[in-house]
Design an enzyme around this catalytic site. Structure first.
Site, short mmCIF file in Angstrom:
data_model
loop_
_atom_site.label_atom_id
_atom_site.label_comp_id
_atom_site.label_asym_id
_atom_site.label_seq_id
_atom_site.Cartn_x
_atom_site.Cartn_y
_atom_site.Cartn_z
CG ASP A 9 -1.83 -1.17 1.31
OD1 ASP A 9 -2.26 -1.64 0.25
OD2 ASP A 9 -2.07 -1.65 2.43
N GLY A 36 -4.25 -4.22 -4.36
CA GLY A 36 -5.25 -3.26 -4.81
C GLY A 36 -4.56 -1.97 -5.15
CG HIS A 37 -1.60 -1.63 -7.60
ND1 HIS A 37 -0.83 -2.32 -8.49
CD2 HIS A 37 -1.07 -1.86 -6.39
CE1 HIS A 37 0.14 -2.94 -7.83
NE2 HIS A 37 0.00 -2.68 -6.56
CD GLN A 220 0.63 -8.75 -2.32
OE1 GLN A 220 1.36 -9.40 -3.04
NE2 GLN A 220 -0.61 -8.50 -2.64
P1 IMP Z 1 -3.00 -12.63 1.86
O1 IMP Z 1 -2.04 -12.06 0.86
O2 IMP Z 1 -4.44 -12.40 1.50
O3 IMP Z 1 -2.69 -14.05 2.18
O4 IMP Z 1 -2.79 -11.81 3.23
C1 IMP Z 1 -1.61 -11.93 4.01
C2 IMP Z 1 -1.23 -10.61 4.66
O5 IMP Z 1 -0.79 -9.72 3.63
C3 IMP Z 1 -2.37 -9.89 5.37
O6 IMP Z 1 -1.83 -9.17 6.46
C4 IMP Z 1 -2.88 -8.91 4.33
O7 IMP Z 1 -3.51 -7.79 4.91
C5 IMP Z 1 -1.56 -8.51 3.66
N1 IMP Z 1 -1.73 -8.08 2.27
C6 IMP Z 1 -1.93 -8.84 1.18
N2 IMP Z 1 -1.98 -8.09 0.07
C7 IMP Z 1 -1.78 -6.83 0.46
C8 IMP Z 1 -1.69 -5.58 -0.23
O8 IMP Z 1 -1.78 -5.49 -1.46
N3 IMP Z 1 -1.46 -4.48 0.54
C9 IMP Z 1 -1.30 -4.55 1.89
N4 IMP Z 1 -1.38 -5.69 2.57
C10 IMP Z 1 -1.62 -6.81 1.87
#
Ligand code: IMP
Length: 434
Positions: A9, A36-37, A220
């Site tokens: 983010d 989510g961009h 991420q």
């Molecule tokens: P997952 O990727 O859905 O398995 O989530 C694992 C962890 O990564 C969680 O803490 C999510 O909130 C975080 N996370 C996954 N994708 C994003 C992103 O695009 N931005 C921020 N946090 C993310």
């Protein structure tokens, strides 16, 4: 190569969007529709989850690499929304035939496991990302090429659904899924995904051979990387720069420049360590000013101060030579801005990032308070027009991290950007060498 230097983010979407003007191909290499961009162009908001932000440039090809996990339904929904908004996707968007497919049982297992007694709650995005990567590594996954092979798809779904239903029932007492219904839905989706599918490693390597330059779009952030992040509170893929090689099929030697994106402060969604978190009113104020709510899940993001030990660590893992600082304007109101300059454990300064979450709990942050600027920087496009204290803040970050600051974002729009001349020159030189 663009990577998130913190917990995701950081505003990578906007930066990729601005920089993609100079590139003919943009490629995603990890994650899935957990990313989510948010990109704002002429006041119009786009949230891209799977499709690289390069798609918003008509002359740019966009690639979803083999390292991504693809939910075909989410992909088609996004493609539909882009088409509706008049964005060209046909003939310029490509999906790797080796990317792994997310199926409904991945979501079923993830949701059940997150809430199961005794499990560490990660606070995932509930998109089935982790279980899809588990199947990939367990050598029982379904790849996009297999999705298009309907005979194989049927067999795979029948076997997998039987097995996953048994596991989910035994462990979590979940309701079973219906294999026939799933096959019908995914066979239909396969037909629509097929025109986008190719061997993207060949596409990317051909592009490099013909002298084109590629922008790799990380998803991420470094501290969510499966190996180098705050395990187990991480995502299930390699979000760091190394992931681009495995996740697309280009050689490590073809990466010339790594650009780390950092907010002027810090945020995190989901559970896990966050040494500089501010749970008080100032943190809340930053959340409001920065609109810090997850683009995918809408969850409030945790907020805190810039963490220089973390940025140094992230610079080491990624080989970052340039930093892009986003959301500088969110700090405009503050009289002083605390920055974490060092970690101390048991009274001793440490330069290593702990390997365990319990190690983070022992960290005591050493803060330095820098003067705030109390002047609006929103929309500023020229570095020299920034207030002196804001320039000093940025210089401090550069000095303390050893990275050069190439770009500063002062608002959500494409145009709310300060581009440093030396950064633009360096990118052009790197692109020519590619
Ligand atoms: P997952 O990727 O859905 O398995 O989530 C694992 C962890 O990564 C969680 O803490 C999510 O909130 C975080 N996370 C996954 N994708 C994003 C992103 O695009 N931005 C921020 N946090 C993310």
């Amino acid at each position: 190569m663009i990577v998130g230097a913190q917990w995701g983010d950081e505003g990578k979407g906007k930066i990729v969007d601005v920089l993609s003007e100079n590139f003919s191909v943009v490629a995603r290499y990890a994650g899935g529709h957990n990313a989510g961009h948010t990109v704002i162009i002429n006041g119009k908001k786009f949230i891209l989850q799977l499709v690289p932000c390069g798609v918003l440039r008509a002359n740019c090809r966009s690639v979803i690499g083999n390292g991504v996990v693809l939910d075909p339904l989410a992909f088609l929904k996004e493609v539909g929304a882009l088409r509706e908004a008049g964005v060209k996707v046909d003939g310029n968007l490509f999906v790797s035939n080796r990317a792994h497919v997310i199926l409904p049982y991945h979501r079923m297992i993830e949701l059940a496991a997150e809430n199961a007694p005794g499990r560490v709650k990660i606070g995932t995005t509930s998109r089935g990302i982790g279980p899809a990567y588990e199947d990939k590594m367990g050598r029982r996954g379904l790849r996009v090429a297999d999705l298009l092979d309907l005979k194989l798809l049927r067999k795979h779904i029948e076997n997998a659904v039987r097995e996953k239903n048994m596991i989910a029932h035994a462990l979590f007492n979940s309701e079973p899924l219906d294999a026939d219904k799933m096959y019908a839905e995914y066979a239909q989706a396969a037909e629509k995904v097929a025109p986008f599918v190719c061997d993207t490693a060949v596409l990317l390597n051909d592009a490099l051979k013909s002298g084109e330059s590629i922008l790799f779009e990380g998803a991420q952030g470094t501290m969510l990387d499966i190996d180098h992040g705050t395990y187990p509170f991480v995502t299930s893929s390699s979000a760091t720069s190394g992931g681009a090689v495995i996740g697309t099929g280009i050689a490590p030697t073809s990466i010339t420049t790594v650009i780390g994106i950092t907010k002027a402060y810090c945020t995190r969604v989901g559970e896990g360590p966050f040494p500089t978190e501010d749970k008080g009113d100032t943190g809340e104020n930053i959340r409001k000013r920065g609109n810090e709510y997850g683009a995918v899940t809408g969850r409030p993001r945790r907020t805190g101060w810039l963490d220089l030990p973390l940025l140094r660590y992230s610079g080491m893992i990624n080989g970052t030579s340039w930093l892009v600082v986003t959301k500088l304007d969110v700090l405009d109101d503050l009289a002083e801005v605390p920055v974490c300059v060092a970690y101390r454990i048991d009274g001793k300064t440490t330069v290593e990032a702990p390997a365990q979450a319990s190690g983070y709990e022992r960290i005591e942050c050493v803060y330095q308070k820098l003067p705030g600027w109390k002047t609006s920087t929103q929309g500023v496009t020229d570095y020299e027009e920034l207030p002196k204290a804001a320039r000093e803040y940025l210089s401090f970050v550069a000095k303390e991290t050893g990275a050069k600051i190439g770009m500063i974002s002062t608002g959500p729009d494409r145009d709310h950007t300060i581009l440093m001349d030396r950064f633009v020159t360096s990118l052009k030189t790197a692109a020519q060498k590619a």
